[in-house]
Design an enzyme around this catalytic site. Sequence first.
Site, mmCIF file in Angstrom:
data_model
loop_
_atom_site.group_PDB
_atom_site.id
_atom_site.type_symbol
_atom_site.label_atom_id
_atom_site.label_comp_id
_atom_site.label_asym_id
_atom_site.label_seq_id
_atom_site.Cartn_x
_atom_site.Cartn_y
_atom_site.Cartn_z
ATOM 1 N N MET A 17 0.712 -1.198 0.193
ATOM 2 C CA MET A 17 0.032 -0.089 -0.119
ATOM 3 C C MET A 17 0.872 1.255 -0.007
ATOM 4 S SD MET A 17 -3.092 -0.946 2.671
ATOM 5 C CE MET A 17 -1.916 -1.838 4.020
ATOM 6 N N ALA A 18 0.814 2.067 -1.076
ATOM 7 C CA ALA A 18 1.652 3.185 -1.435
ATOM 8 C C ALA A 18 1.337 4.164 -0.028
ATOM 9 C CB ALA A 18 1.372 3.717 -2.635
ATOM 10 N N GLN A 70 8.155 -3.781 -5.235
ATOM 11 C CA GLN A 70 7.001 -3.770 -6.480
ATOM 12 C C GLN A 70 7.369 -2.666 -7.407
ATOM 13 O OE1 GLN A 70 2.827 -2.043 -5.812
ATOM 14 N NE2 GLN A 70 2.405 -4.365 -6.373
ATOM 15 N N CYS A 100 -3.236 -1.872 -9.575
ATOM 16 C CA CYS A 100 -3.460 -0.492 -8.842
ATOM 17 C C CYS A 100 -4.473 0.247 -9.771
ATOM 18 C CB CYS A 100 -2.015 0.401 -8.499
ATOM 19 S SG CYS A 100 -2.653 1.884 -7.945
ATOM 20 N N LYS A 142 1.000 -9.011 -9.419
ATOM 21 C CA LYS A 142 -0.099 -8.767 -8.632
ATOM 22 C C LYS A 142 -1.127 -7.914 -9.435
ATOM 23 C CE LYS A 142 -1.844 -6.242 -4.542
ATOM 24 N NZ LYS A 142 -2.444 -4.940 -4.870
ATOM 25 N N GLY A 204 -8.399 -9.077 -0.966
ATOM 26 C CA GLY A 204 -9.585 -8.532 -0.943
ATOM 27 C C GLY A 204 -10.469 -8.549 0.051
ATOM 28 N N ASP A 205 -10.700 -7.502 0.936
ATOM 29 C CA ASP A 205 -11.729 -7.491 2.226
ATOM 30 C C ASP A 205 -11.433 -8.509 3.087
ATOM 31 O OD1 ASP A 205 -12.604 -5.553 0.560
ATOM 32 O OD2 ASP A 205 -14.624 -6.549 -0.026
ATOM 33 N N ARG A 228 -6.076 -3.000 3.915
ATOM 34 C CA ARG A 228 -6.375 -1.819 4.615
ATOM 35 C C ARG A 228 -6.748 -2.424 6.084
ATOM 36 N NH1 ARG A 228 -11.087 -0.940 0.585
ATOM 37 N NH2 ARG A 228 -10.496 -3.291 0.422
HETATM 38 C C1 FMN Z 1 -3.654 3.204 0.326
HETATM 39 C C2 FMN Z 1 -3.649 1.943 -0.556
HETATM 40 C C3 FMN Z 1 -2.444 2.074 -1.389
HETATM 41 C C4 FMN Z 1 -2.357 1.192 -2.201
HETATM 42 N N1 FMN Z 1 -1.088 0.944 -2.786
HETATM 43 C C5 FMN Z 1 -0.907 -0.202 -3.578
HETATM 44 C C6 FMN Z 1 0.441 -0.285 -4.451
HETATM 45 O O1 FMN Z 1 1.149 0.733 -4.259
HETATM 46 N N2 FMN Z 1 0.422 -1.375 -5.359
HETATM 47 C C7 FMN Z 1 -0.405 -2.357 -5.310
HETATM 48 O O2 FMN Z 1 -0.347 -3.399 -5.977
HETATM 49 N N3 FMN Z 1 -1.663 -2.250 -4.804
HETATM 50 C C8 FMN Z 1 -1.887 -1.174 -3.865
HETATM 51 N N4 FMN Z 1 -2.939 -1.067 -3.138
HETATM 52 C C9 FMN Z 1 -4.035 -2.088 -3.112
HETATM 53 C C10 FMN Z 1 -3.836 -3.256 -2.048
HETATM 54 O O3 FMN Z 1 -2.698 -3.805 -2.177
HETATM 55 C C11 FMN Z 1 -4.858 -4.229 -2.121
HETATM 56 O O4 FMN Z 1 -4.936 -4.845 -3.242
HETATM 57 C C12 FMN Z 1 -6.187 -3.520 -1.769
HETATM 58 O O5 FMN Z 1 -6.318 -2.512 -0.999
HETATM 59 C C13 FMN Z 1 -7.225 -4.802 -1.479
HETATM 60 O O6 FMN Z 1 -6.987 -5.417 -0.210
HETATM 61 P P1 FMN Z 1 -7.668 -5.128 0.971
HETATM 62 O O7 FMN Z 1 -9.396 -5.163 0.973
HETATM 63 O O8 FMN Z 1 -7.248 -6.074 1.901
HETATM 64 O O9 FMN Z 1 -7.344 -3.608 1.435
HETATM 65 C C14 FMN Z 1 -3.274 0.115 -2.273
HETATM 66 C C15 FMN Z 1 -4.192 -0.045 -1.504
HETATM 67 C C16 FMN Z 1 -4.659 1.119 -0.724
HETATM 68 C C17 FMN Z 1 -5.550 1.211 0.374
#
Ligand code: FMN
Length: 334
Positions: A17-18, A70, A100, A142, A204-205, A228
């Site tokens: 997560m960036a 990444q 992303c 990814k 996811g979720d 998240r």
């Molecule tokens: C703040 C934020 C930044 C993210 N940055 C990236 C990223 O840099 N590279 C990436 O592949 N996915 C990124 N994602 C996506 C997450 O890796 C993940 O796929 C997505 O949040 C779904 O998973 P979750 O429901 O567990 O949050 C980001 C998500 C969030 C919320």
Amino acid sequence: MRIGPYDLPNNVFVAPMAGVTDRPFRQLCKRLGAGHAVSEMAASNPQLWHSVKTARRLDHDGESEPVAVQIAGSDPAMMAEAAVFNIGKGARIIDINMGCPAKKVCNVLAGSALLRDEDLVARILDAVVTACTPHGVPVTLKTRTGWNRANRNVLRVARRAQDIGIAALALHGRTREDLYTGTAEYETIAMVKAELDIPIIANGDIRSPEDARHVLEVTGADAVMIGRAAQGRPWLFREIDTYLRTGSHHAPPSPTEIRDLLLEHLDDHYRFYGEFTGVRTARKHIGWYLGALAGGPAFCARMNLIENTREQWQAVADWFDHAIEQAPDRLLAA
Ligand SMILES: Cc1cc2nc3c(=O)[nH]c(=O)nc-3n(C[C@H](O)[C@H](O)[C@H](O)COP(=O)(O)O)c2cc1C
């Protein structure tokens, strides 16, 4: 769980997560039970490699092995060059981001926008795998389930990725057009898992140990990846890992442990970012940790006005000490 030559401690991963999964947070998650962590996205454009932000993302000093970085971009040669550059900086696994939906990424046809052009995807994957193989570095991918719900093309992309030599695939159960709306669907992940031989990581979720078990059961995936739900909750990884291994629940952290973990996280965060950026970027982490605690949000509104790291750290310590002394049980009952 294995990626290339690496045996990972477990199958519960932190999602990249960036702006969140910087080195201090990744390390903390790994220490608290995450089996693998992928760094925030590093640009494939060499002109950006020397910006302060990218330089920080390239700093893996002290990070536990294997360091996974990444990369994102749409030019196969540039992506290959970025992979080799990152290997030189310590990356032992290269992860390609095609997941992303961010505008900044998609407008230049990177991230999940690439899913619209499967041949270009194949050229990028091939270029990066070819560049990494002589270094013994596995490449992971990814991505999302497709461009939009009418075009869930991930199975075709995944088959090509496997043929090209991608070592593992992390799949977020949404399309690019879904952004983060609705709920993740796991049927597509199950379908991909059924068709492929490489390890599949479901994403996811996932918010709890029960969610993780459910997703592993319905998808048959090899691992789960959590984004998240881990913000301000790095101990979630040990809770999920314990539940998956034993079927029992790990005790939740006490208010004193939450205090100690947050203060330790802040120390590391300030060392990594320095004074100016450190105090500002720490605010969101503090907000996440305290968001679920009684009185936490009100404290955060005041804390956000503090402009230096020493005062910020002390304010957090004092707030916890006061709340723990008054009524520790009430703190968790928010
Ligand atoms: C703040 C934020 C930044 C993210 N940055 C990236 C990223 O840099 N590279 C990436 O592949 N996915 C990124 N994602 C996506 C997450 O890796 C993940 O796929 C997505 O949040 C779904 O998973 P979750 O429901 O567990 O949050 C980001 C998500 C969030 C919320």
